[in-house]
Write an enzyme that holds these catalytic residues in place. Structure first.
Site, mmCIF file in Angstrom:
data_model
loop_
_atom_site.group_PDB
_atom_site.id
_atom_site.type_symbol
_atom_site.label_atom_id
_atom_site.label_comp_id
_atom_site.label_asym_id
_atom_site.label_seq_id
_atom_site.Cartn_x
_atom_site.Cartn_y
_atom_site.Cartn_z
ATOM 1 N N CYS A 114 0.820 -1.221 0.000
ATOM 2 C CA CYS A 114 0.000 0.000 0.000
ATOM 3 C C CYS A 114 0.848 1.262 0.000
ATOM 4 O O CYS A 114 0.354 2.347 -0.306
ATOM 5 C CB CYS A 114 -0.939 0.012 1.202
ATOM 6 N N HIS A 259 -3.904 7.039 1.528
ATOM 7 C CA HIS A 259 -4.055 5.739 0.873
ATOM 8 C C HIS A 259 -5.451 5.220 1.195
ATOM 9 O O HIS A 259 -5.900 5.262 2.343
ATOM 10 C CB HIS A 259 -2.985 4.767 1.373
ATOM 11 N N ASN A 289 -10.004 -1.037 -1.859
ATOM 12 C CA ASN A 289 -8.580 -0.763 -1.647
ATOM 13 C C ASN A 289 -7.802 -1.330 -2.831
ATOM 14 O O ASN A 289 -7.733 -2.543 -3.005
ATOM 15 C CB ASN A 289 -8.152 -1.411 -0.330
HETATM 16 N N1 ACO Z 1 -18.774 -9.555 6.886
HETATM 17 C C1 ACO Z 1 -19.375 -9.828 8.040
HETATM 18 N N2 ACO Z 1 -18.740 -10.083 9.191
HETATM 19 C C2 ACO Z 1 -17.401 -10.058 9.153
HETATM 20 C C3 ACO Z 1 -16.690 -9.792 7.974
HETATM 21 C C4 ACO Z 1 -17.417 -9.526 6.807
HETATM 22 N N3 ACO Z 1 -16.846 -9.244 5.624
HETATM 23 N N4 ACO Z 1 -15.383 -9.835 8.256
HETATM 24 C C5 ACO Z 1 -15.261 -10.126 9.556
HETATM 25 N N5 ACO Z 1 -16.481 -10.271 10.098
HETATM 26 C C6 ACO Z 1 -16.831 -10.591 11.479
HETATM 27 C C7 ACO Z 1 -15.729 -11.268 12.223
HETATM 28 O O1 ACO Z 1 -15.693 -12.636 11.922
HETATM 29 C C8 ACO Z 1 -16.119 -10.997 13.649
HETATM 30 O O2 ACO Z 1 -17.096 -11.892 14.030
HETATM 31 P P1 ACO Z 1 -17.121 -12.509 15.536
HETATM 32 O O3 ACO Z 1 -17.281 -11.306 16.421
HETATM 33 O O4 ACO Z 1 -18.270 -13.422 15.503
HETATM 34 O O5 ACO Z 1 -15.768 -13.176 15.694
HETATM 35 C C9 ACO Z 1 -16.749 -9.615 13.572
HETATM 36 O O6 ACO Z 1 -17.081 -9.390 12.191
HETATM 37 C C10 ACO Z 1 -15.835 -8.517 14.051
HETATM 38 O O7 ACO Z 1 -14.558 -8.775 13.512
HETATM 39 P P2 ACO Z 1 -13.345 -7.876 13.807
HETATM 40 O O8 ACO Z 1 -12.180 -8.308 12.976
HETATM 41 O O9 ACO Z 1 -13.169 -7.737 15.274
HETATM 42 O O10 ACO Z 1 -13.947 -6.536 13.239
HETATM 43 P P3 ACO Z 1 -13.339 -5.128 13.247
HETATM 44 O O11 ACO Z 1 -14.299 -4.215 13.872
HETATM 45 O O12 ACO Z 1 -11.917 -5.110 13.685
HETATM 46 O O13 ACO Z 1 -13.359 -4.833 11.682
HETATM 47 C C11 ACO Z 1 -11.854 -4.663 9.851
HETATM 48 C C12 ACO Z 1 -12.612 -5.597 10.782
HETATM 49 C C13 ACO Z 1 -12.838 -3.876 9.015
HETATM 50 C C14 ACO Z 1 -10.974 -5.478 8.936
HETATM 51 C C15 ACO Z 1 -11.046 -3.714 10.755
HETATM 52 O O14 ACO Z 1 -10.223 -4.411 11.642
HETATM 53 C C16 ACO Z 1 -10.230 -2.777 9.982
HETATM 54 O O15 ACO Z 1 -10.731 -1.826 9.412
HETATM 55 N N6 ACO Z 1 -8.893 -3.009 9.943
HETATM 56 C C17 ACO Z 1 -8.005 -2.265 9.136
HETATM 57 C C18 ACO Z 1 -7.558 -3.168 8.086
HETATM 58 C C19 ACO Z 1 -7.582 -2.553 6.733
HETATM 59 O O16 ACO Z 1 -8.159 -1.540 6.433
HETATM 60 N N7 ACO Z 1 -6.867 -3.181 5.858
HETATM 61 C C20 ACO Z 1 -6.781 -2.709 4.553
HETATM 62 C C21 ACO Z 1 -5.667 -3.330 3.914
HETATM 63 S S1 ACO Z 1 -4.198 -2.833 4.614
HETATM 64 C C22 ACO Z 1 -3.907 -1.341 4.157
HETATM 65 O O17 ACO Z 1 -4.237 -0.923 3.102
HETATM 66 C C23 ACO Z 1 -3.282 -0.499 5.143
#
Ligand code: ACO
Length: 332
Positions: A114, A259, A289
């Site tokens: 990224c 980004h 992304n």
């Molecule tokens: N649809 C539905 N539910 C989902 C999905 C989905 N696509 N993905 C995960 N879940 C569920 C999980 O299984 C979990 O369920 P559980 O509570 O029963 O275990 C629940 O949602 C919550 O999961 P978390 O991972 O705790 O959710 P969080 O609030 O952290 O959100 C996310 C996840 C969106 C990935 C968040 O952590 C985030 O924004 N992280 C940043 C990562 C990112 O943006 N990466 C981009 C690529 S890297 C870069 O470009 C920098």
């Protein structure tokens, strides 16, 4: 020798196929509401026929050349940033010399995920200011869609990523007030496994196993919370530090493009920097992304729509797998 390097032209290309959150609902256990709430993404573009990162890059590069009023033969070097290159080797930059009909042109592939745009910009700037090359074509291009786990197991990652390409043509400027004022880049491999694709890997014998594939180790995997936590700290730091090194402040910025990782990360970064909405551009709602392509696609949209005008101050910041991060400050 050039005093600075400046942006001569930009271009972007995304595949025609629009993949909505509703379509993903039919592939895995997810909802439009979850995706929009956590990531801001409404739709993304995915290729609909076999096509590599270099194929997406070709029209983006041609658009950048057209904006600059230059031809492919005027390109002195190519820098190609991608975490999803056409092949393991050779690099997609080499393929570009063939696609653009410029055999013999040096082509560098970089692997900064990224942060590919800020790393690539830093290299292009160094090439141009040192006089090694005059016109340098930066390309960020990704085909994520062929490498995602589209089952419920991979839903946290797979809903985020989209395909697309962005290109920026850079060249020398004798005007000290115009062009790239500074770039900043950093990396910390202690976090390599927080966001990665483990297989195939040359450190394993064999590089890829059926068992590894069954476990999904050939798909991208991410510790979303860890990525989030580091991104919202490192990214604003990188922008403020870069601005300071130019004796500028956040208040001097006319346009900031973070980004496009995730709208929640972008909003947290905007808040940390104290920037008003009208100075920040996000397009993740439409493209997801697109990793190395995300800033150059957004930059091209801003230039073509008049949102970034010549003479204005442009800042961008990135954070991604590695972990890697960086920023750039440009007087456009
Ligand atoms: N649809 C539905 N539910 C989902 C999905 C989905 N696509 N993905 C995960 N879940 C569920 C999980 O299984 C979990 O369920 P559980 O509570 O029963 O275990 C629940 O949602 C919550 O999961 P978390 O991972 O705790 O959710 P969080 O609030 O952290 O959100 C996310 C996840 C969106 C990935 C968040 O952590 C985030 O924004 N992280 C940043 C990562 C990112 O943006 N990466 C981009 C690529 S890297 C870069 O470009 C920098």
């Amino acid at each position: 020798m050039a005093i600075r390097s400046k942006i001569l032209g930009t271009g972007h290309y995304v595949p025609e196929r629009v993949v909505t959150n509703a379509e993903l609902e039919s592939l895995m256990d997810t909802t439009d509401e979850w995706i929009q709430q956590r990531t801001g993404i409404r739709e993304r573009r995915w290729i609909d026929k076999e096509c590599g990162a270099s194929d997406l890059a070709k029209p983006a590069a041609e658009a950048a050349l057209e904006m600059a009023g230059l031809e492919a033969k005027d390109i002195d070097a190519i820098i190609f940033a991608s975490l999803s290159p056409d092949y393991n080797f050779p690099g997609s930059g080499c393929l570009m010399t063939d696609l653009l009909g410029i055999p013999g042109t040096p082509a560098v592939d970089i692997r900064n995920q990224c942060s590919g745009f800020v790393y690539g910009l830093q290299i292009a700037d160094a090439y141009i200011r040192s006089g090694i090359y005059k016109n340098v074509l930066f390309i960020g291009s990704e085909v994520h869609s062929t490498g995602l786990d589209l089952s419920t197991r991979g839903r946290d990652v797979s809903v985020i990523f989209g395909d697309g390409a962005g290109a920026v043509l850079l060249g020398p400027s004798d005007d000290p007030s115009q062009g790239i004022l500074t770039t900043l880049a950093g990396a910390d491999g202690a976090y390599a496994k927080e966001l990665w694709v483990e297989m195939p890997a040359s450190r394993f014998i064999p590089r890829l196993t059926l068992e590894g594939m069954e476990e999904g180790r050939h798909f991208p995997r991410m510790n979303g919370r860890e990525v989030f936590k580091h991104a919202v700290r490192k990214l604003p730091d990188a922008v403020v530090t870069a601005l300071k090194s130019c004796e500028l402040g956040v208040e001097d910025v006319d346009l900031f493009i973070p980004h496009q990782a995730n709208l929640r990360i972008a909003e947290a970064v905007q808040k940390a920097l104290g920037l008003p909405d009208e100075k920040v551009y996000n397009n993740i709602m439409h493209y997801g992304n697109t990793t190395a392509a995300s800033i150059p696609i957004a930059l091209d949209e801003c230039i073509r729509s008049g949102r970034l005008q010549r003479g204005q101050l442009f800042a961008c910041g990135a954070f991604g797998a590695g972990f890697t991060w960086g920023s750039a400050i440009i007087r456009f």
